[in-house]
Structure formats: structure tokens, C-alpha cells
Design a protein around this motif. Structure first.
Motif, PDB file in Angstrom:
ATOM      1  N   ARG A  76       0.859  -1.189   0.000  1.00  0.00           N
ATOM      2  CA  ARG A  76       0.000   0.000   0.000  1.00  0.00           C
ATOM      3  C   ARG A  76       0.892   1.235   0.000  1.00  0.00           C
ATOM      4  N   PRO A  77       1.352   1.658  -1.172  1.00  0.00           N
ATOM      5  CA  PRO A  77       2.295   2.784  -1.214  1.00  0.00           C
ATOM      6  C   PRO A  77       1.672   4.145  -0.979  1.00  0.00           C
ATOM      7  N   ASN A  78       0.334   4.234  -1.042  1.00  0.00           N
ATOM      8  CA  ASN A  78      -0.337   5.530  -0.873  1.00  0.00           C
ATOM      9  C   ASN A  78      -1.069   5.639   0.458  1.00  0.00           C
ATOM     10  N   GLU A  79      -0.743   4.819   1.436  1.00  0.00           N
ATOM     11  CA  GLU A  79      -1.401   4.834   2.734  1.00  0.00           C
ATOM     12  C   GLU A  79      -0.363   4.893   3.850  1.00  0.00           C
ATOM     13  N   GLY A  80      -0.750   5.578   4.921  1.00  0.00           N
ATOM     14  CA  GLY A  80       0.088   5.610   6.098  1.00  0.00           C
ATOM     15  C   GLY A  80      -0.044   4.328   6.904  1.00  0.00           C
ATOM     16  N   THR A  81       0.598   4.306   8.055  1.00  0.00           N
ATOM     17  CA  THR A  81       0.587   3.112   8.898  1.00  0.00           C
ATOM     18  C   THR A  81       0.077   3.466  10.291  1.00  0.00           C
ATOM     19  N   LEU A  82      -0.541   2.479  10.946  1.00  0.00           N
ATOM     20  CA  LEU A  82      -1.039   2.603  12.303  1.00  0.00           C
ATOM     21  C   LEU A  82      -0.531   1.424  13.105  1.00  0.00           C
ATOM     22  N   PHE A  83       0.133   1.716  14.204  1.00  0.00           N
ATOM     23  CA  PHE A  83       0.715   0.675  15.048  1.00  0.00           C
ATOM     24  C   PHE A  83       0.170   0.832  16.457  1.00  0.00           C
ATOM     25  N   LEU A  84      -0.258  -0.287  17.060  1.00  0.00           N
ATOM     26  CA  LEU A  84      -0.833  -0.302  18.403  1.00  0.00           C
ATOM     27  C   LEU A  84      -0.006  -1.221  19.288  1.00  0.00           C
ATOM     28  N   ASN A  85       0.241  -0.789  20.509  1.00  0.00           N
ATOM     29  CA  ASN A  85       1.029  -1.571  21.458  1.00  0.00           C
ATOM     30  C   ASN A  85       0.447  -1.394  22.854  1.00  0.00           C
ATOM     31  N   ARG A 104      -2.065 -12.475  28.079  1.00  0.00           N
ATOM     32  CA  ARG A 104      -2.893 -11.263  28.133  1.00  0.00           C
ATOM     33  C   ARG A 104      -2.419 -10.224  27.112  1.00  0.00           C
ATOM     34  N   SER A 105      -1.119 -10.036  27.001  1.00  0.00           N
ATOM     35  CA  SER A 105      -0.605  -9.017  26.082  1.00  0.00           C
ATOM     36  C   SER A 105      -0.896  -9.391  24.635  1.00  0.00           C
ATOM     37  N   LEU A 106      -0.718 -10.665  24.276  1.00  0.00           N
ATOM     38  CA  LEU A 106      -1.009 -11.082  22.912  1.00  0.00           C
ATOM     39  C   LEU A 106      -2.495 -10.962  22.594  1.00  0.00           C
ATOM     40  N   THR A 107      -3.348 -11.327  23.539  1.00  0.00           N
ATOM     41  CA  THR A 107      -4.793 -11.226  23.313  1.00  0.00           C
ATOM     42  C   THR A 107      -5.224  -9.780  23.140  1.00  0.00           C
ATOM     43  N   LEU A 108      -4.718  -8.905  23.971  1.00  0.00           N
ATOM     44  CA  LEU A 108      -5.080  -7.491  23.865  1.00  0.00           C
ATOM     45  C   LEU A 108      -4.591  -6.884  22.557  1.00  0.00           C
ATOM     46  N   ASN A 109      -3.367  -7.175  22.169  1.00  0.00           N
ATOM     47  CA  ASN A 109      -2.836  -6.613  20.927  1.00  0.00           C
ATOM     48  C   ASN A 109      -3.598  -7.109  19.708  1.00  0.00           C
ATOM     49  N   LEU A 112      -7.079  -5.395  19.616  1.00  0.00           N
ATOM     50  CA  LEU A 112      -6.973  -3.999  19.204  1.00  0.00           C
ATOM     51  C   LEU A 112      -6.635  -3.864  17.726  1.00  0.00           C
ATOM     52  N   GLU A 113      -5.801  -4.753  17.221  1.00  0.00           N
ATOM     53  CA  GLU A 113      -5.486  -4.735  15.795  1.00  0.00           C
ATOM     54  C   GLU A 113      -6.737  -4.995  14.959  1.00  0.00           C
ATOM     55  N   ARG A 114      -7.556  -5.930  15.396  1.00  0.00           N
ATOM     56  CA  ARG A 114      -8.783  -6.221  14.663  1.00  0.00           C
ATOM     57  C   ARG A 114      -9.778  -5.070  14.755  1.00  0.00           C
ATOM     58  N   THR A 115      -9.825  -4.406  15.882  1.00  0.00           N
ATOM     59  CA  THR A 115     -10.814  -3.334  16.069  1.00  0.00           C
ATOM     60  C   THR A 115     -10.456  -2.097  15.266  1.00  0.00           C
ATOM     61  N   HIS A 147      -5.320  -3.054  36.923  1.00  0.00           N
ATOM     62  CA  HIS A 147      -6.209  -3.987  36.236  1.00  0.00           C
ATOM     63  C   HIS A 147      -7.236  -4.527  37.222  1.00  0.00           C
ATOM     64  N   ASP A 148      -8.503  -4.148  36.996  1.00  0.00           N
ATOM     65  CA  ASP A 148      -9.608  -4.671  37.798  1.00  0.00           C
ATOM     66  C   ASP A 148     -10.736  -5.134  36.889  1.00  0.00           C
ATOM     67  N   GLY A 149     -10.392  -5.785  35.805  1.00  0.00           N
ATOM     68  CA  GLY A 149     -11.399  -6.328  34.911  1.00  0.00           C
ATOM     69  C   GLY A 149     -11.721  -5.417  33.753  1.00  0.00           C
ATOM     70  N   ASN A 150     -12.177  -6.049  32.652  1.00  0.00           N
ATOM     71  CA  ASN A 150     -12.607  -5.335  31.447  1.00  0.00           C
ATOM     72  C   ASN A 150     -11.496  -4.430  30.919  1.00  0.00           C
ATOM     73  N   LEU A 151     -10.332  -4.994  30.802  1.00  0.00           N
ATOM     74  CA  LEU A 151      -9.181  -4.227  30.325  1.00  0.00           C
ATOM     75  C   LEU A 151      -9.299  -3.910  28.843  1.00  0.00           C
ATOM     76  N   TYR A 152      -9.981  -4.753  28.095  1.00  0.00           N
ATOM     77  CA  TYR A 152     -10.090  -4.518  26.657  1.00  0.00           C
ATOM     78  C   TYR A 152     -10.949  -3.297  26.354  1.00  0.00           C
ATOM     79  N   ASP A 153     -12.078  -3.141  27.050  1.00  0.00           N
ATOM     80  CA  ASP A 153     -12.923  -1.959  26.821  1.00  0.00           C
ATOM     81  C   ASP A 153     -12.193  -0.673  27.198  1.00  0.00           C
TER      82      ASP A 153
END
Length: 414
Positions: A76-85, A104-109, A112-115, A147-153
Motif C-alpha cells: 500500500r504505497p499511498n497509505e500511512g501506517t497505524l501501530f498499536l502496542n 494477556r498481552s497477545l490477546t489485547l494486541n 486492538l489490531e482487529r478493532t 487492572h480490575d477487569g474489562n481491560l479490553y474496553d
């Protein structure tokens, strides 16, 4: 300082799981909420663009957005990039168990990538400076403070708010020369979005048919299945992730989807309202907000429940003002209509009475037939025909005017 500073993860032991399962079966939660009730979301904006702290109960997350000029990908030469960590090293009990930390870190990443990336919420083409040469590379760093639950939201709300709050400098590319303007030369530019996805998490238990929304850490670890739904402000489904041992039927998923769609729409409205208030606050010169102010109660906070309550009150006042004049008009019209129904009703009654006289017209020629003169029977026959013709004309005129006119014309021609 934090709630979960001990070196064990709550909700993992068997007695805790059985205790929570029985509590869910009785439709009770430890914090007094209902099964469809969310915790309050609070936003704190830092002095830099793209710095946001989100707190949902005792779950606290800090997100920060940064950008840099780099090379685009060959696909994709005409698009920027978005990185989430996502960095969850701040949680102490996850540091002790390396497998839990990595899981937990792999699941969250991945979520977030899918969202954000798979749904293409950000307009990446607007980040292109020169095709195949220079593009903007946007990076979102999310640090979990507690972390007290619902970390993804909490992570999705923090990432979405930080991206909407971020401003990038303007760049020009002329004659092969790249020039970046400072904030004094030109105003900073916000990022462009195609839609605004927000997630919602539900926990499903085998002991109950009612899923719990916005679970705490105890409820999340003791759950049999977890359903994560991401909707945008247009109530379109972006991602769906369901896993666990509890059977989830279509009815349960649709019930969760309706609540998640409404929740995402309200959250996007709340984020926009908070951004407007923060922009008004920035116009007033005051002391800068630092990291310690974000973690403490010194920084100004925007509460979800308070802003929605204020918006509801404003809409109610506006609706009352708008509906005040039409109500008066309707009352006046009602009084006028109450004074005029009598003549209208009498007219309708007269119309019915006019129709009742039609069969009486047929009885009039019968009276003439009852008393005929003896010597003029031949002369009375045409009179009878005339009376019948007149009766037919009177009956046909209100119903079929065309037939009566044609009959008169034919008699005249004959």
C-alpha cells in the motif's frame, strides 16, 4: 497505591469461582450493579495532544499517540501506517507468571489490531505525503496502570479518545523537498476517521442465562465464556470474539449485540462532548497538566454519567420550549373544534335523513294506483309510466348522474 498490588490473581482459585457462580445465579453483583449496568467512565486529558487517561472503576489505562514520517509499505504505497502496542507490565501479579503476562498481552494486541486496523476506522490515505516516498506513521502506546477487569474496553476507549484528541503538524512536499511546519507557522491538523469503533465485553456463566456486562476481575476470571463485541457509532458490527466452555446460543449473542450497539453510540457521543470541553479549556491560559496530575485527582475529569445527565436535561428543556407553542395551538384548535362539532353532526344527520326519503318516493305512485278513475284507465297508464320514470330519475340522480342524463336525452329525441 493500586488495588491489585499483591502477588496473586483473584478469581483463579476454585472456592472463589464457586462463590461467584452462586452469586451470579442469584442475580447479585459485589459492587451492587445490575447485570446490564456499566461502570462510570472518566477521561483525563494531558497537556500534550493525544495523551489521555481512562478509568473504569479501579481499572486505569494511559494512552499516548505519536507520529513520525517514514516509508510506506510496498503493498500500500499511498497509505500511512497505524501501530498499536499494549504494555501491561504495571500489573504486579501478571509479572510473576510469565505465561499469563504473554497471554494477556497477545490477546489485547490482537483484539486492538482487529478493532482499529482490520475495520479501517482511520483514513490512512490522508496520511500520505508523497506516494511511495513519505507517509505518516502513527503509533498508539497503551500503558495499563491498574487492572480490575474489562481491560479490553478500557484500552479501546483510551486508544479511540487519544486518536481523536491527537493533532499532527502540517507538511508540504514541493520540488522534492519536504518541509514540516511548526505550530506557530500553521495550526496542527487532526486525524481523519471513517468510523468510530468502541468495544463492549460480556461474561457468560453456566449457572445463569443472563450475561454480565462490564465485568470486574473476579467476575472475568470466574466466567465460563467471554464475548467481546465492537460497534461503531452507526451501530455496525466491527469485530466479534467469543470463546469459552459455556454454550452461547444466537439469542444470547443478539441480546449482547443490542446492548453493545447502544453502548458504543453513547460512548462516542460522550467522547465528542469531552473533546469539545477540553478544547474550550485549552483556550483559557492555565497551568499545564502533567503525568502526576493525570494519576491523581488534580486534573479535570469528564465523567460519562454527569455529561449524559446534563445532555438529557438540556434536551428535555429544549423539547419543552419547542413543544410549548404547539401545545397552546392545539388547545386553541381543540376549543374551536369543540364549538363547531354541533353543526357538523346535524349536517351528517340531515344527510342520513335525506337518504331515508328515497323509499317513500316509491310509495307515492302506489297511492295513485290505489284510487284510479274508472273511465280514464287508458289515460292513467302514461301517467303511471311518468310517475315511475320520475321515481327512477330521483333514485338514479344521487348515485349515477350520467345514466339519468342519458335517459332524458333519449326521451327528448324519441
Amino acid at each position: 497505591m493500586f488495588m491489585n498490588s499483591n502477588f496473586f490473581e483473584p478469581g483463579k482459585s476454585k472456592p472463589e469461582r464457586t462463590f461467584i457462580q452462586t452469586a451470579v445465579k442469584q442475580h447479585t453483583r459485589f459492587d451492587g450493579r445490575k447485570s446490564t449496568e456499566f461502570r462510570d467512565v472518566q477521561l483525563n486529558f494531558g497537556s500534550d495532544w493525544g495523551t489521555v487517561a481512562v478509568s473504569m472503576g479501579d481499572t486505569k489505562v494511559l494512552a499516548q499517540v505519536s507520529c513520525d514520517i517514514g516509508m510506506p509499505t510496498s503493498a500500500r504505497p499511498n497509505e500511512g501506517t497505524l501501530f498499536l502496542n499494549v504494555d501491561i507490565k504495571g500489573v504486579s501479579f501478571l509479572d510473576e507468571v510469565q505465561t499469563t503476562h504473554d497471554q494477556r498481552s497477545l490477546t489485547l494486541n490482537s483484539l486492538l489490531e482487529r478493532t482499529f486496523r482490520s475495520s479501517r476506522c482511520l483514513d490512512l490515505e490522508s496520511l500520505c505525503i508523497a506516494v511511495e516516498q513519505y507517509v505518516w506513521c502513527v503509533r498508539v502506546d497503551i500503558n495499563v496502570l491498574n487492572h480490575d477487569g474489562n481491560l479490553y474496553d478500557a484500552s479501546t476507549i483510551a486508544a479511540m479518545t487519544a486518536l481523536m484528541h491527537f493533532r499532527r503538524p502540517e507538511v508540504s512536499y514541493i520540488d522534492g523537498k519536504l518541509h514540516t511546519y511548526s505550530e506557530r507557522e500553521r495550526e496542527l491538523m487532526p486525524l481523519l476517521f471513517l468510523h468510530y469503533p468502541v468495544s463492549c465485553t460480556y461474561c457468560v456463566y453456566k449457572s445463569s442465562n443472563y450475561p454480565l456486562v462490564d465485568p470486574t476481575l473476579l467476575e472475568e476470571n470466574a466466567a465460563d465464556s467471554v464475548i467481546v463485541l465492537s460497534f461503531n457509532s452507526y451501530q455496525e458490527l466491527c469485530t466479534l470474539n467469543a470463546g469459552g466452555s459455556a454454550p452461547t446460543n444466537v439469542r444470547t449473542i443478539m441480546q449482547c449485540a443490542r446492548g453493545a450497539a447502544k453502548r458504543s453510540k453513547d460512548l462516542v457521543q460522550f467522547i465528542r462532548k469531552a473533546l469539545e470541553l477540553d478544547e474550550q479549556r485549552r483556550q483559557v491560559p492555565q497551568q499545564a497538566v502533567g503525568l502526576l496530575d493525570l494519576l491523581s485527582n488534580k486534573a479535570p475529569r469528564f465523567s460519562f454519567k454527569q455529561l449524559l445527565a446534563e445532555d438529557a436535561m438540556e434536551t428535555d428543556v429544549v423539547e419543552q420550549e419547542i413543544n410549548a407553542e404547539p401545545m397552546e395551538n392545539t388547545l386553541e384548535e381543540a376549543t374551536e373544534a369543540a364549538n363547531k362539532p354541533a353543526p357538523q353532526q346535524t349536517d351528517t344527520v340531515k344527510a342520513v335523513d335525506d337518504e331515508e326519503w328515497l323509499p317513500q318516493a316509491e310509495e307515492q305512485p302506489m297511492e295513485t294506483e290505489a284510487a284510479p278513475t274508472p273511465g280514464k284507465s287508458a289515460k292513467l297508464k302514461p301517467n303511471r309510466n311518468k310517475g315511475k320514470a320520475k321515481g327512477k330519475k330521483q333514485q338514479a340522480t344521487p348515485r349515477k348522474q350520467a345514466q339519468s342524463d342519458s335517459e332524458e336525452e333519449v326521451t327528448q329525441i324519441i
